[in-house]
Enzyme design. Structure first.
Site, PDB file in Angstrom:
ATOM      1  CB  CYS A   1     -13.653 -19.357  23.609  1.00  0.00           C
ATOM      2  SG  CYS A   1     -11.943 -18.872  23.333  1.00  0.00           S
TER       3      CYS A   1
ATOM      4  CE  LYS B   1       3.887   3.591  -7.351  1.00  0.00           C
ATOM      5  NZ  LYS B   1       2.865   4.234  -6.607  1.00  0.00           N
TER       6      LYS B   1
ATOM      7  CG  ASP C   1       8.973   9.728  -6.703  1.00  0.00           C
ATOM      8  OD1 ASP C   1       7.813  10.181  -6.612  1.00  0.00           O
ATOM      9  OD2 ASP C   1       9.599   9.270  -5.737  1.00  0.00           O
TER      10      ASP C   1
ATOM     11  CD  GLU D   1       5.998   8.427 -21.365  1.00  0.00           C
ATOM     12  OE1 GLU D   1       5.385   8.737 -20.326  1.00  0.00           O
ATOM     13  OE2 GLU D   1       5.882   9.042 -22.420  1.00  0.00           O
TER      14      GLU D   1
ATOM     15  CB  CYS E   1      -9.316 -22.789  21.538  1.00  0.00           C
ATOM     16  SG  CYS E   1      -9.272 -21.020  21.880  1.00  0.00           S
TER      17      CYS E   1
ATOM     18  CB  CYS F   1     -11.314 -21.648  25.816  1.00  0.00           C
ATOM     19  SG  CYS F   1     -11.752 -22.475  24.279  1.00  0.00           S
TER      20      CYS F   1
ATOM     21  CE1 TYR G   1       1.617  13.135 -17.361  1.00  0.00           C
ATOM     22  CE2 TYR G   1       3.596  13.223 -16.021  1.00  0.00           C
ATOM     23  CZ  TYR G   1       2.239  13.431 -16.169  1.00  0.00           C
ATOM     24  OH  TYR G   1       1.507  13.937 -15.129  1.00  0.00           O
TER      25      TYR G   1
ATOM     26  CB  CYS H   1     -12.194 -21.662  19.199  1.00  0.00           C
ATOM     27  SG  CYS H   1     -12.851 -21.900  20.855  1.00  0.00           S
TER      28      CYS H   1
ATOM     29  CE  LYS I   1       3.082   6.573 -11.226  1.00  0.00           C
ATOM     30  NZ  LYS I   1       3.503   7.426 -10.127  1.00  0.00           N
TER      31      LYS I   1
HETATM   32  S1  IVH Z   1       0.695   9.545 -17.531  1.00  0.00           S
HETATM   33  C1  IVH Z   1      -3.889  10.525 -17.166  1.00  0.00           C
HETATM   34  N1  IVH Z   1       3.230   9.130 -17.460  1.00  0.00           N
HETATM   35  O1  IVH Z   1       2.124   9.721 -11.977  1.00  0.00           O
HETATM   36  C2  IVH Z   1      -2.745  10.421 -16.262  1.00  0.00           C
HETATM   37  N2  IVH Z   1       2.182   9.940 -15.494  1.00  0.00           N
HETATM   38  O2  IVH Z   1       0.430   8.272 -10.211  1.00  0.00           O
HETATM   39  C3  IVH Z   1      -1.580  10.397 -17.120  1.00  0.00           C
HETATM   40  N3  IVH Z   1       3.692  10.302 -13.634  1.00  0.00           N
HETATM   41  O3  IVH Z   1      -0.089  12.329 -11.557  1.00  0.00           O
HETATM   42  C4  IVH Z   1      -0.381  10.242 -16.375  1.00  0.00           C
HETATM   43  N4  IVH Z   1       5.523   9.695 -14.661  1.00  0.00           N
HETATM   44  O4  IVH Z   1       2.152  12.995 -12.517  1.00  0.00           O
HETATM   45  C5  IVH Z   1       2.167   9.530 -16.768  1.00  0.00           C
HETATM   46  N5  IVH Z   1       5.479   8.730 -17.553  1.00  0.00           N
HETATM   47  C6  IVH Z   1       4.421   9.133 -16.865  1.00  0.00           C
HETATM   48  C7  IVH Z   1       4.506   9.555 -15.529  1.00  0.00           C
HETATM   49  C8  IVH Z   1       3.354   9.945 -14.878  1.00  0.00           C
HETATM   50  C9  IVH Z   1       5.021  10.144 -13.529  1.00  0.00           C
HETATM   51  C10 IVH Z   1       2.835  10.781 -12.548  1.00  0.00           C
HETATM   52  C11 IVH Z   1       1.777  11.752 -12.966  1.00  0.00           C
HETATM   53  C12 IVH Z   1       0.522  11.320 -12.284  1.00  0.00           C
HETATM   54  C13 IVH Z   1       1.015  10.263 -11.351  1.00  0.00           C
HETATM   55  C14 IVH Z   1      -0.030   9.211 -11.120  1.00  0.00           C
END
Ligand code: IVH
Length: 724
Positions: A445, A328, A128, A124, A422, A425, A237, A440, A126
């Site tokens: 020194c 990330k 923000d 999935e 160095c 010195c 999620y 060194c 991630k």
């Molecule tokens: S699964 C057991 N899926 O990322 C933890 N988290 O850095 C399960 N987050 O606090 C998290 N998108 O709020 C999961 N597709 C995704 C996510 C996701 C964003 C966040 C989540 C968590 C944080 C951790």
């Protein structure tokens, strides 16, 4: 009271209000979640107003699941908090596919018999935003909780009821769970965020730095009518606790997500099942390409083991699940000019090349310097002074030069020649076999002296308050000190001679030195001396094992090696230290200056055990030796109550060894935490070793430990065992 004066709702009103709710929820879902409306906005509003009128006439028709609550209303003084029934975890991060593969390999080690080919991952984006838990009892939304500290969160039910993508009632598909905790992210689309900020600006209200902050601020609004005006979205999620009469109908992450979709939740677009790591990599590459086309901000991808059975087997560490990992997005990078490479001399005499860069903004931070590690790295990367280079910064990580861009060379660039003298010195520098660093070796020194004094008084050493790096330099420049021992002979009248040094400040420094000298324990003094390979942890082990400087000085290599944390290299370094005339003089001078390392009761729960071929063992479990473990501030942790539980700690009495790089802390810190949890951190693999903690890029210790049948822990396991 008012309610009782009103007429009872007739059956038709009751039936119509139920129908209207159903219609409104259905059309809300089509519009907000599925993006595929079936009726016009005006038709929707008509249904909404009809329900509102009915509820006003017959208030008993109102309940917490009514779509009319989506406009908000209640204003709170503060947000109450409530415990999560299951903790809301964080995720472990990886920054490259190679690291991701490493994570999976470690996962497989915890699943005897499992094979990489059997592992499918639910992928999935991630999101923000802000983590949220929605609690449904018998299909009705009863509570919404922020993640908070993971154990308990703030109750934001009123506000979350106003979010159109939050089902107030689960779309009734059989079977319906008695309890279902749905977890997901609350966020704001990029476009909605821009519009909100404009609106706020025009109204003279607060604007937000980014969609995430706007979402977080809106969720935590005390006025739910205001929250209702904020364009929030909820994307599911996963789940927390779930109770079903006839057992859970889901056995994979994919089934959970499909089930949540059926219940009316939005899921992140692009989620997919990847049957192999290669598929994960392809999926991730596509996500990176398409990242900008998402309506909301992403900060990576999340891979979850698809099988719930395997998820359960892998379980959680204290901080994060072992069955999931966040990939990330690449760290922020920027181009700049490598203006110069200069050498920095450290306290052990190591010469470190440092890149001096034209200032450049990398991910919001101005970067001017980056370490180049050693001469091999410079040669391998063919870095030349004047090159345009790519600089990277990932999160809190120290900036680094990723690569030179040779195609942008003008021909004026200069090769860097690593000095064989160095720079401070002028003394010869040596590179020992098998080492990347040049050193060194002149103990006189000025750079080595300066760094040695800085280290001596630093937090890792005697921790003298108010004696910072600049002051050390000024003391040296003024000829007031030449070595650490001179510090303890300083008087106020000497210090006042320094420019910009007032009387008060001088009194403070002298007092701080006096106090630090008095409370210096043997382990602190050993760490302060800066003996090569003897950091805070080894210093504590040595202090616990030998009890005095004299005893340590008298110990031969064999005796030293019998200390479990000390291998031949460390032993040789300790012997070298004591055999140097200069160092013996330093110790004498320290004694003369009144510095007597207090004998520690027991710096660590360690003692020799001749019965076990001279190996140093932990004290018997529960013998109370952990009472001697010193906290950072020298306080007796067990007595202060802080250390309570060391005997119960799963690491109490266990031997532990680290290999590879840990992401949460450096080795020293990790070792200190392990020791505080009652473990003994040792120096090499043996059959007696209880656990090997494996970080990134593990060394040969891992192979050895596997062959010796030693327990292998990943970083996350270690964190859990130390209660983090
Ligand atoms: S699964 C057991 N899926 O990322 C933890 N988290 O850095 C399960 N987050 O606090 C998290 N998108 O709020 C999961 N597709 C995704 C996510 C996701 C964003 C966040 C989540 C968590 C944080 C951790």
């Amino acid at each position: 009271m008012e309610n009782s004066r009103r007429a009872q709702a007739p059956d038709e009103a009751r039936a119509r209000s139920a129908k209207l709710r159903e219609l409104l929820e259905y059309h809300g879902l089509r519009y907000h979640v599925l993006d595929d409306p079936e009726i016009s906005d005006a038709e929707y509003d008509g249904l909404f107003r009809e329900l509102l009128t009915l509820e006003e006439a017959y208030p008993e028709l109102k309940d917490d699941a009514s779509p009319t609550l989506r406009v908000g209303g209640a204003v709170l003084d503060s947000l109450p908090s409530r415990a999560h029934s299951l903790p809301m975890y964080s995720l472990n991060n990886v920054f490259s596919m190679a690291e991701g593969r490493g994570f999976v390999r470690r996962m497989l080690r915890l699943l005897p018999g499992a094979n990489e080919r059997d592992m499918a991952f639910w992928m999935e984006p991630k999101l923000d935003g802000l983590a949220m838990e929605l609690i449904y009892e018998n299909g009705l939304l009863v509570c919404a909780l922020t993640r908070g500290d993971g154990e308990s969160g703030e109750v934001v039910t009123g506000n979350m009821r106003t979010v159109r993508t939050v089902p107030l009632r689960l779309f009734s598909r059989e079977p319906l769970p008695d309890l279902l905790e749905v977890r997901g992210e609350v966020l704001m689309n990029k476009k909605d965020f821009t519009a909100l900020n404009l609106r706020q600006q025009e109204a003279g209200g607060r604007t937000f730095a980014n969609p995430r902050n706007a979402a977080a601020g809106s969720v935590r609004q005390l006025d739910s009518a205001e929250a209702a005006r904020r364009p929030l979205r909820f994307i599911a999620y996963g789940i927390g606790k779930a109770e079903w009469k006839d057992g859970a109908p889901w056995s994979t992450q994919q089934e959970i997500m499909l089930g949540l979709g059926d219940f009316g939740f939005a899921a992140a677009p692009g989620a997919a099942l990847c049957p192999s790591l290669d598929a994960v990599e392809c999926w991730y590459d596509a996500l990176v390409r398409e990242r900008e086309s998402f309506p909301f901000e992403l900060d990576g991808a999340v891979a979850k083991v698809n099988s719930l059975e395997l998820q359960a087997k892998l379980g959680f560490t204290a901080r994060a699940p072992r069955f999931a990992v966040a990939f990330k997005f690449e760290a922020a990078q920027a181009r700049t000019k490598l203006e110069d490479i200069r050498i920095q001399v450290g306290r052990t005499g190591v010469l470190t090349p440092v890149a001096h860069l034209a200032p450049v903004n990398v991910g919001g931070v101005t970067v001017r310097r980056a370490t180049l590690h050693n001469e091999d790295e410079i040669r391998a990367g063919d870095l030349r002074i004047g090159d345009t280079v790519l600089v990277r910064r990932a999160g809190d990580v120290i900036p680094e030069v990723v690569t030179a861009l040779p195609e942008l060379r003008s021909g004026e660039e200069k090769e860097f020649v690593f000095p064989d003298r160095c720079p401070e010195c002028g003394g010869r520098v040596f590179r020992e076999e098998g080492e990347a660093a040049r050193r060194c070796v002149n103990r006189a020194c000025p750079a080595v002296r300066r760094e040695a004094i800085r280290h001596f008084v630093s937090k890792a050493g005697l921790d003298v308050q108010g004696l910072g790096e600049r002051l050390v330099e000024r003391l040296l420049d003024a000829g007031l000190v030449k070595g650490p021992a001179d510090l303890f002979r300083l008087e106020e009248k000497d210090l006042i001679k320094l420019e910009r040094m007032g009387e008060k400040a001088a009194v403070k420094v002298v007092k701080a030195l006096g106090e630090a000298g008095k409370k210096a324990t043997l382990s602190r003094l050993l760490a302060a001396l800066g003996i090569r390979h003897v950091g805070e942890r080894t210093a504590r082990v040595l202090a616990g094992a030998f009890g005095s400087l004299d005893a340590l000085e008298a110990a031969g290599p064999e005796e030293l090696c019998r200390v479990r944390d000390v291998g031949p290299e460390v032993a040789a370094s300790i012997r070298d230290f004591f055999s140097s005339q200069g160092n013996r003089e330093l110790l004498r001078a320290l004694r003369e200056a009144g510095l007597r390392a207090a004998v520690e009761k027991s710096a660590l729960p360690v003692r020799f055990s001749p019965a076990l071929q001279g190996e140093l063992l932990l004290g018997e479990k529960g013998q109370g030796e952990s009472g001697g473990i010193q906290g950072e501030n020298g306080e007796d942790r067990a007595k202060s109550g802080e250390g309570a539980g060391v005997a119960d700690s799963p690491l109490a009495g266990k031997s532990l060894l680290f290999t590879g790089t840990l992401s949460s802390f450096g080795r020293e810190e990790a070792s200190r935490l392990a020791e505080e949890a009652g473990a003994l951190v040792v120096g090499s693999v043996s059959r007696r070793l209880d656990y090997l903690v494996v970080g990134d890029n593990p060394g040969s210790k891992l192979t050895k430990a596997e062959a010796a049948g030693v327990g292998i822990l990943c970083e996350a396991d270690f964190l859990r065992l130390i209660g983090r």
